[in-house]
Scaffold this motif. Sequence first.
Motif, PDB file in Angstrom:
ATOM      1  N   ILE A  85       0.841  -1.197   0.000  1.00  0.00           N
ATOM      2  CA  ILE A  85       0.000   0.000   0.000  1.00  0.00           C
ATOM      3  C   ILE A  85       0.880   1.253   0.000  1.00  0.00           C
ATOM      4  N   GLY A  86       0.296   2.348  -0.409  1.00  0.00           N
ATOM      5  CA  GLY A  86       1.026   3.603  -0.416  1.00  0.00           C
ATOM      6  C   GLY A  86       2.011   3.711  -1.570  1.00  0.00           C
ATOM      7  N   GLU A  87       2.932   4.658  -1.447  1.00  0.00           N
ATOM      8  CA  GLU A  87       3.903   4.926  -2.505  1.00  0.00           C
ATOM      9  C   GLU A  87       5.283   5.171  -1.903  1.00  0.00           C
ATOM     10  N   SER A  88       6.299   4.627  -2.548  1.00  0.00           N
ATOM     11  CA  SER A  88       7.669   4.795  -2.065  1.00  0.00           C
ATOM     12  C   SER A  88       8.229   6.148  -2.504  1.00  0.00           C
ATOM     13  N   PRO A  89       8.690   6.979  -1.563  1.00  0.00           N
ATOM     14  CA  PRO A  89       9.323   8.260  -1.929  1.00  0.00           C
ATOM     15  C   PRO A  89      10.553   8.058  -2.815  1.00  0.00           C
ATOM     16  N   ALA A  90      11.295   6.976  -2.568  1.00  0.00           N
ATOM     17  CA  ALA A  90      12.492   6.714  -3.373  1.00  0.00           C
ATOM     18  C   ALA A  90      12.127   6.382  -4.808  1.00  0.00           C
ATOM     19  N   ALA A  91      11.018   5.675  -4.982  1.00  0.00           N
ATOM     20  CA  ALA A  91      10.578   5.337  -6.336  1.00  0.00           C
ATOM     21  C   ALA A  91       9.993   6.560  -7.031  1.00  0.00           C
ATOM     22  N   LYS A  92       9.279   7.381  -6.277  1.00  0.00           N
ATOM     23  CA  LYS A  92       8.617   8.545  -6.859  1.00  0.00           C
ATOM     24  C   LYS A  92       9.595   9.684  -7.162  1.00  0.00           C
ATOM     25  N   ASN A  93      10.482   9.964  -6.222  1.00  0.00           N
ATOM     26  CA  ASN A  93      11.347  11.147  -6.349  1.00  0.00           C
ATOM     27  C   ASN A  93      12.735  10.862  -6.911  1.00  0.00           C
ATOM     28  N   GLU A  94      13.214   9.617  -6.755  1.00  0.00           N
ATOM     29  CA  GLU A  94      14.573   9.306  -7.185  1.00  0.00           C
ATOM     30  C   GLU A  94      14.616   8.282  -8.324  1.00  0.00           C
ATOM     31  N   GLY A  95      13.434   7.941  -8.855  1.00  0.00           N
ATOM     32  CA  GLY A  95      13.390   7.010  -9.984  1.00  0.00           C
ATOM     33  C   GLY A  95      13.733   5.584  -9.632  1.00  0.00           C
ATOM     34  N   GLY A  96      13.656   5.243  -8.339  1.00  0.00           N
ATOM     35  CA  GLY A  96      13.955   3.883  -7.898  1.00  0.00           C
ATOM     36  C   GLY A  96      12.970   2.864  -8.447  1.00  0.00           C
ATOM     37  N   VAL A  97      13.415   1.633  -8.516  1.00  0.00           N
ATOM     38  CA  VAL A  97      12.586   0.539  -9.028  1.00  0.00           C
ATOM     39  C   VAL A  97      12.211  -0.396  -7.881  1.00  0.00           C
ATOM     40  N   LEU A  98      10.916  -0.633  -7.709  1.00  0.00           N
ATOM     41  CA  LEU A  98      10.457  -1.538  -6.651  1.00  0.00           C
ATOM     42  C   LEU A  98      10.725  -2.983  -7.054  1.00  0.00           C
ATOM     43  N   VAL A  99      11.280  -3.746  -6.129  1.00  0.00           N
ATOM     44  CA  VAL A  99      11.530  -5.170  -6.356  1.00  0.00           C
ATOM     45  C   VAL A  99      10.815  -5.950  -5.260  1.00  0.00           C
ATOM     46  N   ARG A 100       9.866  -6.769  -5.669  1.00  0.00           N
ATOM     47  CA  ARG A 100       9.085  -7.533  -4.694  1.00  0.00           C
ATOM     48  C   ARG A 100       9.737  -8.886  -4.452  1.00  0.00           C
ATOM     49  N   GLY A 101      10.008  -9.188  -3.192  1.00  0.00           N
ATOM     50  CA  GLY A 101      10.657 -10.454  -2.875  1.00  0.00           C
ATOM     51  C   GLY A 101       9.710 -11.538  -2.421  1.00  0.00           C
ATOM     52  N   MET A 102       8.527 -11.154  -1.915  1.00  0.00           N
ATOM     53  CA  MET A 102       7.568 -12.131  -1.396  1.00  0.00           C
ATOM     54  C   MET A 102       6.147 -11.695  -1.735  1.00  0.00           C
ATOM     55  N   ASP A 103       5.309 -12.687  -2.066  1.00  0.00           N
ATOM     56  CA  ASP A 103       3.895 -12.417  -2.332  1.00  0.00           C
ATOM     57  C   ASP A 103       3.016 -12.830  -1.156  1.00  0.00           C
ATOM     58  N   ALA A 104       3.522 -13.728  -0.310  1.00  0.00           N
ATOM     59  CA  ALA A 104       2.726 -14.236   0.809  1.00  0.00           C
ATOM     60  C   ALA A 104       3.621 -14.525   1.997  1.00  0.00           C
ATOM     61  N   LEU A 105       3.009 -14.583   3.157  1.00  0.00           N
ATOM     62  CA  LEU A 105       3.707 -14.837   4.407  1.00  0.00           C
ATOM     63  C   LEU A 105       3.130 -16.105   5.028  1.00  0.00           C
ATOM     64  N   GLU A 106       4.013 -16.997   5.462  1.00  0.00           N
ATOM     65  CA  GLU A 106       3.557 -18.236   6.109  1.00  0.00           C
ATOM     66  C   GLU A 106       3.445 -17.990   7.610  1.00  0.00           C
ATOM     67  N   ILE A 107       2.250 -18.215   8.152  1.00  0.00           N
ATOM     68  CA  ILE A 107       2.023 -17.951   9.575  1.00  0.00           C
ATOM     69  C   ILE A 107       1.404 -19.162  10.263  1.00  0.00           C
ATOM     70  N   LYS A 108       1.483 -19.142  11.596  1.00  0.00           N
ATOM     71  CA  LYS A 108       0.888 -20.194  12.415  1.00  0.00           C
ATOM     72  C   LYS A 108       0.135 -19.528  13.554  1.00  0.00           C
ATOM     73  N   CYS A 109      -1.132 -19.941  13.736  1.00  0.00           N
ATOM     74  CA  CYS A 109      -1.940 -19.347  14.799  1.00  0.00           C
ATOM     75  C   CYS A 109      -3.199 -20.176  15.021  1.00  0.00           C
ATOM     76  N   LEU A 110      -3.951 -19.805  16.043  1.00  0.00           N
ATOM     77  CA  LEU A 110      -5.252 -20.422  16.255  1.00  0.00           C
ATOM     78  C   LEU A 110      -6.220 -19.909  15.186  1.00  0.00           C
ATOM     79  N   PRO A 111      -7.179 -20.729  14.797  1.00  0.00           N
ATOM     80  CA  PRO A 111      -8.138 -20.313  13.764  1.00  0.00           C
ATOM     81  C   PRO A 111      -8.821 -18.975  14.063  1.00  0.00           C
ATOM     82  N   LYS A 112      -9.097 -18.716  15.332  1.00  0.00           N
ATOM     83  CA  LYS A 112      -9.796 -17.464  15.682  1.00  0.00           C
ATOM     84  C   LYS A 112      -8.929 -16.227  15.449  1.00  0.00           C
TER      85      LYS A 112
END
Length: 224
Positions: free
Chosen positions: A110-137
């Motif tokens: 979410i949102g926007e990276s200042p480095a990408a917007k103002n300095e022409g940086g390129v976003l690189v996504r390393g993960m699409d999902a996170l593996e978690i463990k918890c109670l169903p609730k």
Amino acid sequence: MNKIGISARSRSAEEMSAKQVLAEGFIPGVVYGHGFESVAVKIDKKEFTSTLDEAGESTLINLKIGDKEVGNVVIKDYQVDPVTGEIIHFDLHKIKMTDKIIVNVDIVLIGESPAAKNEGGVLVRGMDALEIKCLPKDLIQEVEVDLGRLEHLDDMIRVSDLSLPETIEVLDEEDNVVVSVVPPRSEEEIEGLEEKPEENVAAVEGAVKEEKEAAAAEEGKEKK
């Protein structure tokens, strides 16, 4: 925590052919889990696809098989036809509310990276999902990552930087990079990527010839 419902039908022995079930407008699948005898089922294609879009793999679903209330399940897995892109099979996991479960939760940027917007940086996504463990609730449907934290080139957000409830255990390595912003490529780098390396055919053929000659010489020694 959201909760939705879905209706399935039992699959008889005569309906075990996946092609037959798919041709009738259903998706074949199986339901299994704690204290539950595995059962083959089928669900209307549109209903399952809609439920998957809404629930993902980390939302409790109230399952009915025919007129029988089965209870809470999660979509544990599903298979997609590599050609058509359509879902061709699914696994539903019947859960026990007092036992922790392991699921994959979508990572949403979410949102926007200042480095990408103002300095022409390129976003690189390393993960699409996170593996978690918890109670169903305590299940969550997604993890939001604020790109506004990437203020400078080479900034990155790691798993350890994510803010999650104490009731959730993250199973991914803390050092894994979720998203980063890197400097844009120079014109020289882009030109270098576009250039196709020319193969030295003569050198390759010479190397092959030398290997054959060496092998023949070795074989001659063994015969002597």
